[in-house]
Design an enzyme around this catalytic site. Structure first.
Site, PDB file in Angstrom:
ATOM      1  N   LYS A  38     -10.252  -1.702   5.995  1.00  0.00           N
ATOM      2  CA  LYS A  38      -9.536  -1.025   7.198  1.00  0.00           C
ATOM      3  C   LYS A  38     -10.779  -1.282   7.953  1.00  0.00           C
ATOM      4  O   LYS A  38     -10.154  -0.547   9.196  1.00  0.00           O
ATOM      5  CB  LYS A  38     -10.537   0.438   6.699  1.00  0.00           C
ATOM      6  CG  LYS A  38      -9.157   0.447   5.445  1.00  0.00           C
ATOM      7  CD  LYS A  38      -9.200   2.327   4.752  1.00  0.00           C
ATOM      8  CE  LYS A  38      -8.458   2.696   3.564  1.00  0.00           C
ATOM      9  NZ  LYS A  38      -8.254   2.045   2.265  1.00  0.00           N
TER      10      LYS A  38
ATOM     11  N   ASN B 268      -1.488  -2.034   3.933  1.00  0.00           N
ATOM     12  CA  ASN B 268      -1.510  -2.589   2.669  1.00  0.00           C
ATOM     13  C   ASN B 268      -0.605  -3.328   2.904  1.00  0.00           C
ATOM     14  O   ASN B 268       0.611  -4.004   2.465  1.00  0.00           O
ATOM     15  CB  ASN B 268      -0.364  -1.589   1.974  1.00  0.00           C
ATOM     16  CG  ASN B 268      -1.381   0.155   1.710  1.00  0.00           C
ATOM     17  OD1 ASN B 268      -2.520   0.182   1.275  1.00  0.00           O
ATOM     18  ND2 ASN B 268      -0.643   0.992   2.059  1.00  0.00           N
TER      19      ASN B 268
ATOM     20  N   GLU C 142      -3.900   2.262   8.557  1.00  0.00           N
ATOM     21  CA  GLU C 142      -3.974   1.536   7.916  1.00  0.00           C
ATOM     22  C   GLU C 142      -2.538  -0.287   7.135  1.00  0.00           C
ATOM     23  O   GLU C 142      -1.777   0.797   7.189  1.00  0.00           O
ATOM     24  CB  GLU C 142      -5.026   1.449   6.027  1.00  0.00           C
ATOM     25  CG  GLU C 142      -4.269   2.602   5.469  1.00  0.00           C
ATOM     26  CD  GLU C 142      -4.294   2.926   3.935  1.00  0.00           C
ATOM     27  OE1 GLU C 142      -5.581   2.247   4.157  1.00  0.00           O
ATOM     28  OE2 GLU C 142      -3.682   3.372   3.161  1.00  0.00           O
TER      29      GLU C 142
END
Length: 730
Positions: A177, A351, A349
């Site tokens: 992150k 993924n 973020e």
């Protein structure tokens, strides 16, 4: 027909070698169904699931064999597409998962260790050995576990095995992150203000939080799925958040690094699905609304979002693609954003894996994301252009968990599924699961039972289908969250689209209490319960009638049944009579007609109350008059007696309630991580007594009052069940 989903039955043999699924007949360009189901022996397992309406090109060669490095529903989901594509599969499993559905579905299976994830599903050495043993050419990691572990991807590359996901550079850049936030800034993606480095200790966390300004979000650098995330509103919460988040991060991801950023109050959580290939092409596949959450974990998702307009959707999609291209992203991935009330959006973020909620995107686009991931991993270019990606209809997903929704909106429950029946007989319903009747929900893994997805031509139809699907879902043996899911999707705020990530705490400030019955609904429930009671009594009388009995039994001639029904500590006088399949019930000065098939052995009962159709489940009936009925999603406990029995019952002694003010019991099954007190210690109300980890989430147990510790009944490392005694105070 793109995006239409239908129920599909597949028969899988118990043996690992030679196992095959029945070849479905392509009835049209969009629908897959079974031509026939021949008779199979008892050694065959019946698994009912559904898949999307996409075609598979048998001439497009990809891999001969894929190892699925995961378990549960996502492993089953990947195996399903592999079978459609003619690819053999290898399942890995822990020793306690040896009889799991994903193991039986695969062509081969290899045990990779004992139950704890660190010794099995996170055991890279054992998984690499399984790859070598089975000759798998590629690995699909699903989500969680090793799906975003760059070291695992490197190990695969060194062994000349294809990782079905992005390359290690993208995993490292986007999975971290801290680094992903810096890259997002460089790619001109909107980002949240915060600290861009690694937080070293609790003191530094407090200093950084003060500089950013409260509230702040403390979260695992390598995290996801709500693990290792805490909101802090002051210094004390920051210290506690640092401690718990770092432990959860280490347990879930093997990486305890944390970062801190500004917490945006009352935001929406909207994410964009992206898909890239190895030839520089990238697409955004519209968005998913994921704002209904508890403990930073999603509960209900839908696609598209009711909140976004086409301009904002395009801007978010283009920024998501810009970020993907910045790291040469090649696979399916998701860029998550927080969106405020003015439609300003901020990168949260990325993924670098398949998301839990990917089915809703598949529904509205008609794409099979697992298939696309496999094609990209093999080196094929994307088959679609951005202009080809539709928004066709509406899809809603509910995460069905083995949880008690009355405790913090869902504390884990464990147990064995004594009865399990998915609502696949309904139109527009898809269920992604990895369980079957008899499956165990244990403390070792995520408590998800399934993902229930409904699809409709518009949001209204999708939500109505979800309501019906939840009412028709039979789950026995574990506590589940269907009551909460159903209440969310019928809530007026949700229906209007007035939602944010604090929806549950805003709508239920005192915690979830189940469906609150209106007067009419209460009378319907009382009428249905009374009808069930009389139907069971009549059935008992029927069984007693035996012409060959040596002691003849006289059938009672009862025209009206006078009953005393207790619900929520209120007692109601009910009079019921029967004419054929219809009961006439007088309750609270109202008369209702209740009609049904009254098959008391069926887990589902469809009844009609004065023209209103209700699907109910009678969970239990006891000789003493206690009855549990699932009605409108919520389980209600009803006590029914005849008028005479109720009068006699007044003379029965009541069991005294346990005094719980001086004891601490475990609210959930789990493992004791730490105990902070010993006999003789003085504790204050709210002081931490011990910490229990359940499904990788750490929970602080606190004293309910000020007092002196009398005895401690647990120690670090102990496994405890729900209700187990932990600590006693004098």
């Amino acid at each position: 027909m793109a995006g239409l989903w239908v129920g599909e039955a597949a028969l899988v043999t118990a043996g690992r070698r030679g196992r095959r699924w029945l070849q479905p007949l392509l009835r049209s360009a969009a629908l897959w169904t079974l031509k026939h189901v021949p008779h199979y022996s008892r050694q065959h397992l019946v698994v009912s699931r559904s898949l999307c309406s996409v075609g598979y090109d048998s001439n497009e060669k990809t891999f001969d064999k894929i190892l699925v490095a995961n378990r549960g529903e996502i492993a089953c989901r990947v195996i399903k597409t592999c079978k459609k594509m003619g690819i053999k599969t290898v399942a890995i499993h822990s020793d306690v998962d040896a009889s799991s559905v994903h193991v039986k579905m695969a062509d081969e299976a290899v045990c990779v260790g004992p139950a704890p994830t660190s010794k099995s599903y996170l055991n890279m050495d054992a998984i690499m050995e399984a790859i070598k043993k089975t000759g798998a050419q590629a690995v699909h990691p699903g989500y969680g576990f090793l799906s975003e572990n760059k070291e695992f991807a490197k190990c695969l590359a060194a062994a000349d095995v294809i990782f079905i996901g992005p390359d290690t550079h993208a995993i490292q850049a986007m999975g971290d992150k801290i680094e992903s936030k810096l890259l997002a800034k460089n790619a001109k993606v909107n980002t949240i203000p915060g600290f861009d480095g690694v937080v070293k200790d609790a003191d530094e966390a407090v200093r950084i939080a003060r500089e950013i300004g409260y509230p702040v979000m403390i979260k695992a650098s390598a995290g996801g799925g709500g693990k290792g995330m805490r909101i802090a509103w002051d210094d004390e919460e920051t210290r506690d958040g640092f401690r718990f988040s770092s432990k959860e991060a280490a347990s879930s991801f093997g990486d305890d690094r944390l970062l801190i950023e500004k917490f945006i109050d009352n935001p929406r959580h909207i994410e964009v699905q992206v898909l890239g290939d190895k030839h520089g092409n990238a697409l955004w596949l519209n968005e998913r609304e994921c704002s209904i959450q508890r403990r930073n974990q999603k509960v209900v998702e839908e696609a598209p979002s009711l909140f976004l307009d086409s301009e904002t959707r395009r801007a978010m999609g283009e920024q998501a693609v810009a970020l993907a291209k910045a790291v040469n992203y090649s696979s399916a991935g998701t860029v998550e954003f927080l969106v405020d009330s003015k439609k300003n959006f901020y990168f949260l973020e990325m993924n670098t894996r398949l998301q839990v909620e990917h089915p809703v995107t598949e529904c509205i686009t008609g794409l099979d994301l697992v298939q696309e991931m496999i094609r990209v991993a093999k080196g094929y270019p994307l088959r679609h252009k951005q202009a080809d990606i539709p928004i066709n209809g509406w899809a809603v997903e509910c995460r069905v968990y083995a949880e008690d929704p009355y405790k913090s909106f869902g504390l884990p429950s464990i147990g064995r599924l004594s009865q399990y029946q998915e609502p696949l007989h309904l139109p527009g319903v898809r269920v992604d699961s990895g369980i079957q009747p008899g499956s165990d929900i244990s403390i070792y893994y995520d408590p998800m039972i399934s993902k229930l997805i409904t699809y409709g031509s518009d949001r209204r139809e999708a939500l109505k289908r979800m309501e019906d699907a939840l009412d028709n879902y039979v789950i026995r043996g574990v506590t589940h969250n269907i009551a909460l899911l159903r209440e969310v999707i019928i809530n007026s705020r949700f229906v209007k689209g007035d939602i944010n990530t604090k929806f549950l705490s805003d709508v239920y400030p005192d915690g979830f209490k189940g469906h609150q019955l209106t007067e009419n609904e209460r009378n319907q429930l009382l009428a249905i319960a009374s009808s069930l009671f009389v139907a069971s009594q009549l059935r008992a009388h029927h069984f007693q009638e035996d012409e060959n009995s040596r002691v003849p039994i006289v059938k009672p001639q009862v025209a009206n049944w006078e009953l005393s029904v207790k619900l929520h500590d209120e007692v109601y006088t009910v009079v019921a009579s029967i004419s054929g399949p219809t009961f006439s019930v007088e309750v609270d000065e109202s008369k209702l007609n209740v009609t049904g098939a009254w098959n008391l052995a069926s887990p589902l009962l469809s009844v009609n109350v004065d023209g209103t159709q209700r699907m109910i489940q009678c969970l239990s009936r006891e000789a003493g008059g206690n009855m549990s009925i699932q009605f409108l999603g919520t389980v209600y406990k009803v006590h029914i007696l005849t008028k005479l029995a109720a009068e006699l019952n007044k003379f029965m002694l009541e069991k005294a309630a346990e005094d719980t003010s001086s004891i601490l019991r475990s609210p959930m099954p789990g493992m004791v991580v730490a105990v902070s007190v010993k006999p003789g210690d003085l504790v204050a109300e709210g002081q931490e007594i011990c910490v229990i980890e359940a499904m990788k989430m750490q929970n602080s147990m606190t004293a309910g009052k000020t007092g002196k510790v009398k005895s401690v009944h647990c120690k670090a490392g102990d496994t405890v069940g729900e209700g187990d005694l932990l600590v006693e105070l004098e």
